[in-house]
Design a protein around this motif. Structure first.
Motif, PDB file in Angstrom:
ATOM      1  N   PHE A 207       0.878  -0.947   0.263  1.00 26.96           N
ATOM      2  CA  PHE A 207       0.389   0.252  -0.612  1.00 26.96           C
ATOM      3  C   PHE A 207       1.113   1.404   0.008  1.00 26.96           C
ATOM      4  N   TRP A 208       2.200   1.254   1.203  1.00 27.23           N
ATOM      5  CA  TRP A 208       2.534   2.814   1.069  1.00 27.23           C
ATOM      6  C   TRP A 208       3.854   3.101  -0.658  1.00 27.23           C
ATOM      7  N   LEU A 209       4.403   1.440  -1.151  1.00 25.25           N
ATOM      8  CA  LEU A 209       4.781   1.679  -2.693  1.00 25.25           C
ATOM      9  C   LEU A 209       3.866   2.451  -3.753  1.00 25.25           C
ATOM     10  N   GLN A 210       2.630   1.966  -3.858  1.00 29.15           N
ATOM     11  CA  GLN A 210       0.866   2.968  -4.586  1.00 29.15           C
ATOM     12  C   GLN A 210       1.102   4.038  -4.038  1.00 29.15           C
ATOM     13  N   VAL A 211       1.265   4.211  -2.360  1.00 26.25           N
ATOM     14  CA  VAL A 211       0.772   5.646  -2.116  1.00 26.25           C
ATOM     15  C   VAL A 211       2.226   6.448  -2.558  1.00 26.25           C
ATOM     16  N   SER A 212       3.361   5.614  -2.403  1.00 26.12           N
ATOM     17  CA  SER A 212       4.860   7.190  -2.884  1.00 26.12           C
ATOM     18  C   SER A 212       4.280   6.922  -4.395  1.00 26.12           C
ATOM     19  N   GLU A 213       3.437   6.287  -4.796  1.00 21.04           N
ATOM     20  CA  GLU A 213       3.428   6.653  -6.458  1.00 21.04           C
ATOM     21  C   GLU A 213       2.963   8.303  -6.452  1.00 21.04           C
ATOM     22  N   LYS A 214       2.032   8.826  -5.335  1.00 24.23           N
ATOM     23  CA  LYS A 214       0.958   9.155  -5.938  1.00 24.23           C
ATOM     24  C   LYS A 214       1.428  10.625  -5.005  1.00 24.23           C
ATOM     25  N   ILE A 215       2.060  10.630  -3.836  1.00 17.41           N
ATOM     26  CA  ILE A 215       2.112  11.470  -3.201  1.00 17.41           C
ATOM     27  C   ILE A 215       3.270  11.350  -2.950  1.00 17.41           C
ATOM     28  N   PRO A 216       4.214  13.122  -1.942  1.00 16.06           N
ATOM     29  CA  PRO A 216       5.357  12.544  -1.406  1.00 16.06           C
ATOM     30  C   PRO A 216       5.344  12.606  -0.218  1.00 16.06           C
ATOM     31  N   PHE A 217       6.447  12.092   0.201  1.00 14.21           N
ATOM     32  CA  PHE A 217       6.170  11.588   2.332  1.00 14.21           C
ATOM     33  C   PHE A 217       7.062  13.015   3.099  1.00 14.21           C
ATOM     34  N   ILE A 218       7.109  13.170   4.187  1.00 10.25           N
ATOM     35  CA  ILE A 218       7.234  13.545   5.267  1.00 10.25           C
ATOM     36  C   ILE A 218       7.711  12.398   6.623  1.00 10.25           C
ATOM     37  N   LEU A 247       8.271 -12.121  -2.049  1.00  8.93           N
ATOM     38  CA  LEU A 247       8.259 -12.794  -3.429  1.00  8.93           C
ATOM     39  C   LEU A 247       7.284 -12.085  -3.795  1.00  8.93           C
ATOM     40  N   ALA A 248       5.651 -12.340  -4.172  1.00  9.98           N
ATOM     41  CA  ALA A 248       5.208 -11.631  -4.550  1.00  9.98           C
ATOM     42  C   ALA A 248       4.768 -10.745  -4.875  1.00  9.98           C
ATOM     43  N   ILE A 249       5.628  -9.075  -3.801  1.00 13.09           N
ATOM     44  CA  ILE A 249       6.194  -7.921  -3.781  1.00 13.09           C
ATOM     45  C   ILE A 249       7.009  -7.869  -4.922  1.00 13.09           C
ATOM     46  N   TYR A 250       7.632  -8.834  -4.461  1.00 12.48           N
ATOM     47  CA  TYR A 250       9.082  -8.465  -5.986  1.00 12.48           C
ATOM     48  C   TYR A 250       8.433  -8.922  -7.321  1.00 12.48           C
ATOM     49  N   ASN A 251       7.804 -10.044  -7.827  1.00 18.84           N
ATOM     50  CA  ASN A 251       6.815 -10.058  -8.433  1.00 18.84           C
ATOM     51  C   ASN A 251       6.217  -8.558  -9.129  1.00 18.84           C
ATOM     52  N   LYS A 252       5.993  -8.212  -8.251  1.00 19.97           N
ATOM     53  CA  LYS A 252       4.523  -6.640  -8.392  1.00 19.97           C
ATOM     54  C   LYS A 252       5.109  -5.192  -8.719  1.00 19.97           C
ATOM     55  N   TRP A 253       6.108  -5.468  -8.220  1.00 20.57           N
ATOM     56  CA  TRP A 253       7.201  -3.985  -8.331  1.00 20.57           C
ATOM     57  C   TRP A 253       8.496  -4.052  -8.720  1.00 20.57           C
ATOM     58  N   LEU A 254       9.069  -5.277  -9.116  1.00 25.30           N
ATOM     59  CA  LEU A 254       9.916  -4.977 -10.637  1.00 25.30           C
ATOM     60  C   LEU A 254       9.941  -4.250 -11.788  1.00 25.30           C
TER      61      LEU A 254
END
Length: 421
Positions: A207-218, A247-254
């Protein structure tokens, strides 16, 4: 520009843990920030409406009730952590959203600290007047042990503090964002970001990886949330499940990473490891320093205790000698007391003899008094007799005197008459 006082929605996932849910919700009620909207998603577990209603009733003033709303979503069946989180996102009404699972809790300044960093940020504001970003605090991870402390709460042992500056590559390398530490703009929810229901583990990382594509983090360094770990927790302690989740995370995000990004990721891996090692060494050194100080204090305390023991031993020895002297005094006083008792007994016997003699003398005196009283009576009677005789004698004397006068006048007839009388 309007005053930044955004509505914050808090999503609480719960299942079959009403007691920890109560602690979790109490930590939300104790927040020094308002307004807050709480969405409690009961994932097919035991009914917790009584817990929610009792806490809802405990909010005293109307102002508090208007600025803190508790909303319970009762799911009829268990849909799992991921789907439950999505249910919470659908029910969230806030300008900003955050998560707090039923086994964790916040310190009272958690929300106010995060919102204050939002207000202080130089990020561009949108039409609502709020920046579209995510902000997270440092989080203390504690191991929950067996037993209770003096306040009756479970024993918590601090094992780590999550306090890492934001780096998206670092986030892909490892999840350093505990789910309860992040406050994020609802813009990502409006953009369709949801938890991936295909993931049973690390769904928050995805979820945070998805959010990081949309908005910046502080990132903030304020420690305002507590992440509780249990020895008997499932999932994260299962090596096979963990490997499958990675493996599921890497397969999705690589596929999201170019070769340049991937090279940069690998290059920084050693840096992040070194930073982690340095941080662990720093923390360990701080703990060693504390242990050293405690050891020094303990040695000094032991020396002081030894000195106290020596003083106590001397005092004990002196006390023994005093006690021995006192015992001799007691023996002497006991003998004197026994002698005094025998003397008193003799005196008591003599006193008893004197009392008996005194009582006999009283009886004799009483008898003498009776005799004296009788003699007095007799004497009184004799006095009365003498008085009577004296009166009779006086009367006779008077008669004799009359007779003599009559004789002298030779009035024989008169004398006869007189005598005849």
């Amino acid at each position: 520009m309007p005053v930044l006082r955004p509505l914050v929605s808090v999503i609480v996932r719960t299942k079959d843990r009403p007691e920890t849910l109560r602690v979790c919700l109490e930590s939300i009620i104790l927040q020094d920030y308002r307004p807050v909207h709480v969405v409690i998603v009961n994932d097919g577990g035991v009914d917790v409406s009584d817990v929610v209603s009792s806490l809802d009733d405990s909010k005293n003033s109307a102002e508090v009730k208007d600025n803190l709303v508790l909303e319970l979503l009762q799911l009829e069946t268990n849909v799992g952590r991921t789907a439950a989180a999505n249910q919470g996102l659908e029910g969230a009404k806030g300008d900003y959203i955050c998560f707090l699972d039923d086994d964790d809790y916040w310190l009272p300044t958690h929300l106010s600290s995060l919102v204050s960093h939002l207000c202080a940020s130089d990020l561009e504001r949108v039409d609502t007047g709020y920046p579209e970003c995510a902000v997270y605090s440092a989080t203390k991870a504690v191991l929950v042990g067996v037993g209770e402390n003096s306040e009756g709460a479970e024993i918590e042992q601090e094992i780590k503090v999550y306090n890492t500056a934001f780096d998206r590559n670092h986030l892909f390398y490892s999840n350093y964002l505990p789910i309860m530490s992040v406050l994020f703009s609802r813009a990502v929810v409006d953009a369709g970001v949801r938890f991936d229901t295909a993931l049973d583990l690390f769904e928050d990382w995805d979820f945070w990886l998805q959010v990081s594509e949309k908005i910046p983090f502080i990132a903030t360094s304020d420690v305002t949330s507590v992440y509780r770990l249990h020895d008997n927790a499932s999932g994260v302690h299962d090596a096979v499940q963990v490997e499958g989740a990675y493996l599921a995370i890497y397969n999705k995000w690589l596929s999201h990473y170019s070769s340049v990004d991937f090279y940069e990721l690998l290059r920084k891996t050693h840096q992040w490891r070194d930073q982690t090692t340095d941080e662990l060494q720093r923390v360990n050194q701080e703990k060693l320093n504390v242990i050293g100080e405690q050891h020094t204090h303990a040695v000094e305390t032991i020396k002081a205790k030894d000195a106290n023991i020596m003083a106590l031993e001397e005092a004990h020895s002196y006390a023994l000698s005093v006690v021995t002297e006192k015992e001799e005094d007691v023996k002497r006083v006991s003998k004197e007391y026994e002698h005094a008792v025998s003397v008193i007994q003799e005196k008591d016997q003599a006193s008893e003899g004197l009392v008996r003699e005194y009582e006999h003398a009283i009886e004799v005196i009483k008898e003498k008094d009776l005799v004296i009283k009788q003699l007095a009576l007799d004497l009184q009677k004799k006095s009365e007799t003498i008085t009577f005789l004296e009166q009779e004698n006086a009367a006779l004397a008077d008669r004799i005197s009359v007779l003599e006068r009559l004789r002298n006048t030779s009035l024989v007839g008169r004398v006869k008459r007189v005598l005849g009388r």
